[in-house]
Design an enzyme around this catalytic site. Structure first.
Site, PDB file in Angstrom:
ATOM      1  N   HIS A 122       0.875  -1.178   0.000  1.00  0.00           N
ATOM      2  CA  HIS A 122       0.000   0.000   0.000  1.00  0.00           C
ATOM      3  C   HIS A 122       0.915   1.231   0.000  1.00  0.00           C
ATOM      4  CE1 HIS A 122      -2.754   2.989   1.771  1.00  0.00           C
ATOM      5  NE2 HIS A 122      -3.747   2.199   1.421  1.00  0.00           N
ATOM      6  N   ASP A 199       2.961  -4.381   8.332  1.00  0.00           N
ATOM      7  CA  ASP A 199       1.764  -3.563   8.175  1.00  0.00           C
ATOM      8  C   ASP A 199       0.566  -4.515   8.285  1.00  0.00           C
ATOM      9  OD1 ASP A 199      -0.394  -2.133   7.334  1.00  0.00           O
ATOM     10  OD2 ASP A 199       0.450  -1.535   5.400  1.00  0.00           O
ATOM     11  N   GLN A 202      -4.604  -4.990   6.982  1.00  0.00           N
ATOM     12  CA  GLN A 202      -5.612  -5.892   6.406  1.00  0.00           C
ATOM     13  C   GLN A 202      -5.658  -7.243   7.119  1.00  0.00           C
ATOM     14  OE1 GLN A 202      -7.877  -4.934   4.476  1.00  0.00           O
ATOM     15  NE2 GLN A 202      -7.035  -3.014   3.715  1.00  0.00           N
ATOM     16  N   LYS A 225     -10.492  -0.271  10.579  1.00  0.00           N
ATOM     17  CA  LYS A 225     -10.656  -1.466   9.743  1.00  0.00           C
ATOM     18  C   LYS A 225     -11.039  -2.678  10.602  1.00  0.00           C
ATOM     19  CE  LYS A 225      -7.230  -0.039   6.292  1.00  0.00           C
ATOM     20  NZ  LYS A 225      -7.920   0.477   5.120  1.00  0.00           N
ATOM     21  N   CYS A 363      -4.728   2.225  -3.844  1.00  0.00           N
ATOM     22  CA  CYS A 363      -3.508   2.832  -3.245  1.00  0.00           C
ATOM     23  C   CYS A 363      -2.318   1.893  -3.368  1.00  0.00           C
ATOM     24  CB  CYS A 363      -3.722   3.189  -1.770  1.00  0.00           C
ATOM     25  SG  CYS A 363      -4.934   4.443  -1.498  1.00  0.00           S
TER      26      CYS A 363
HETATM   27  N1  PMP Z   1      -1.707  -0.433   4.705  1.00  0.00           N
HETATM   28  C1  PMP Z   1      -2.652  -1.166   4.130  1.00  0.00           C
HETATM   29  C2  PMP Z   1      -2.316  -2.550   3.651  1.00  0.00           C
HETATM   30  C3  PMP Z   1      -3.949  -0.649   3.974  1.00  0.00           C
HETATM   31  O1  PMP Z   1      -4.876  -1.385   3.388  1.00  0.00           O
HETATM   32  C4  PMP Z   1      -4.208   0.654   4.440  1.00  0.00           C
HETATM   33  C5  PMP Z   1      -5.589   1.267   4.290  1.00  0.00           C
HETATM   34  N2  PMP Z   1      -6.201   1.055   3.082  1.00  0.00           N
HETATM   35  C6  PMP Z   1      -3.183   1.369   5.054  1.00  0.00           C
HETATM   36  C7  PMP Z   1      -1.933   0.799   5.176  1.00  0.00           C
HETATM   37  C8  PMP Z   1      -3.395   2.753   5.583  1.00  0.00           C
HETATM   38  O2  PMP Z   1      -4.332   2.756   6.620  1.00  0.00           O
HETATM   39  P1  PMP Z   1      -4.885   4.139   7.190  1.00  0.00           P
HETATM   40  O3  PMP Z   1      -5.406   4.897   6.014  1.00  0.00           O
HETATM   41  O4  PMP Z   1      -5.964   3.717   8.131  1.00  0.00           O
HETATM   42  O5  PMP Z   1      -3.763   4.834   7.841  1.00  0.00           O
END
Ligand code: PMP
Length: 406
Positions: A122, A199, A202, A225, A363
């Site tokens: 991401h 990270d 997910q 999430k 993203c």
């Molecule tokens: N890493 C991953 C794998 C994600 O899916 C996301 C959110 N889509 C993020 C980081 C960022 O999370 P946040 O926008 O809640 O900071």
């Protein structure tokens, strides 16, 4: 495994589903919130609102106790060794940025530095490392993936060297929902004295997390999430490493002593939590955690897998269907495209049926570029989704395809 009746009861706890026409398959972006979470936040503001770690009055004591209770429960949930290894931030993105900032301060300018990420990260787990690498003249290396988004571990073993300072990798990819093989990767990294950041954005509400068993150095995720409120992130870090971190932000709540000339900073976790935290969000996060523990991650995982298998099966029959989530080690995410149809067009048509899916690059532009696609349609399931919803989705998709093709 949850029974049909249980899922119906669980679903009733989410006020958004009073809207009977809504099918929400965008849980990887953010999950819906149960009454427990919403009510806890309302109750806090109505009855107990006060700042933490400052006041001797009873309201201040209550808020402080709840904040620390949440910290302890998060510690238990991911099996961290010490509660001060749990730092509150405003999201996974901020957690990663905090680590990148602190690591960049610790790196010596004359060090030859390598950082390793994967091709399917991401942007939140890519850009901070890109910026750090540019600022520190570091080498940002990328573990390749195959056409199904799986990590090439053989290549990883070739990429890592004694200069590697950090490997930052997702536990579960947000594009295809693949559970990365972390254990062996972390073991290899530690042989080279490299730190490892996971990270977990997910993963946190879909698979059991045990940071001690994984032996990762950092683990980050967002509350929104995992059925909790937005604006709250968690950063887990091994105490011995966080102890070395300089403050990321400076201000109230993170000091032992201040004079006009000099400040002595507090220890963990306060050193990394300057200013008034999102107290209501932290209380809501604790309720979300209770919700997850109550329904059991193990049972949630089994149920979501059942939904995923059903969806993969039913969608596979559609002409021109290309399902990207093919790995056997998946969680709750199904990414696909249909030949010659742009994901946005289908997303819009599905929206006309009250179905919320995510379309586009999620993203994660580098992996989309690598696969030479301009995005996918992503379904991501949660505990309140049902087989019936997948059937409705399927029928709506067929109708939408008919419209696109005429
Ligand atoms: N890493 C991953 C794998 C994600 O899916 C996301 C959110 N889509 C993020 C980081 C960022 O999370 P946040 O926008 O809640 O900071």
């Amino acid at each position: 495994m949850f029974s049909y009746e249980e899922i119906k009861t669980i679903r009733k706890q989410f006020p958004i589903f009073k809207n009977k026409n809504l099918i929400y398959f965008d849980n990887a972006a953010t999950s819906q919130k149960p009454f427990q979470v919403i009510n806890a936040i309302t109750k806090y503001y109505c009855n107990f609102n006060s700042n933490v770690n400052r006041s001797v009055h009873f309201l201040g004591q209550l808020s402080t106790n709840w904040l620390e209770l949440s910290r302890n429960n998060i510690q238990d949930f991911i099996n961290a060794k010490y509660s001060e290894e749990i730092i509150f931030t405003n999201g996974a993105t901020e957690s990663i940025n905090l680590i990148a900032f602190c690591i960049s301060k610790l790196l010596k300018t004359y060090d030859e530095i390598e950082i390793i990420i994967s091709h399917s990260e991401h942007h939140s787990n890519l850009i901070p490392w890109q910026v750090l690498s540019q600022n520190k003249n570091a080498n940002l290396k990328v573990i390749p993936v195959n056409s199904e988004g799986e990590l090439n571990i053989r290549m990883f073993k070739k990429l890592i060297t004694k200069k590697t300072k950090l490997i930052s990798i997702s536990h579960v990819t947000n594009t295809f929902g693949i559970i990365n093989p972390l254990k062996s990767l972390i073991q290899t990294a530690h042989k080279y004295n490299s730190l490892v950041l996971i990270d977990g954005s997910q993963a946190i509400s879909h698979i059991t997390i045990d940071v001690q068993n994984l032996d990762c150095d950092f683990y980050v995720f967002s509350s929104h999430k995992m059925y909790g409120p937005s604006g709250i992130g968690i950063l887990y870090g091994k105490k011995k490493i966080l102890d070395k971190f300089p403050p990321y932000k400076c201000g109230g709540g993170m000091i032992e002593k201040v004079t006009l000339k000099k400040t002595i900073f507090s220890g963990l976790p306060f050193k990394l939590e300057a200013g008034t935290p999102n107290i209501a969000g932290i209380i809501g996060t604790n309720k979300a955690l209770n919700f997850l523990v109550n329904y059991s991650i193990r049972k949630i995982k089994t149920y979501e897998k059942k939904l995923l298998k059903y969806a993969i099966n039913i969608l596979s029959n559609i002409k021109g269907m290309n399902i990207y989530s093919k790995n056997s080690n998946l969680t709750n995410i199904l990414s696909f495209n249909i030949e010659n149809i742009h994901s946005f067009d289908l997303g819009k048509l599905l929206n006309n049926h009250g179905i919320a899916v995510r379309t586009g690059k999620h993203c994660a532009q580098p992996i989309m570029d690598y696969l030479k696609i301009n995005g996918t349609i992503r379904l991501s399931f949660a505990i309140y989704n049902t087989i019936e919803e997948i059937d409705i989705f399927y029928n709506s998709l067929i109708k939408s395809l008919f419209l696109v093709n005429i």
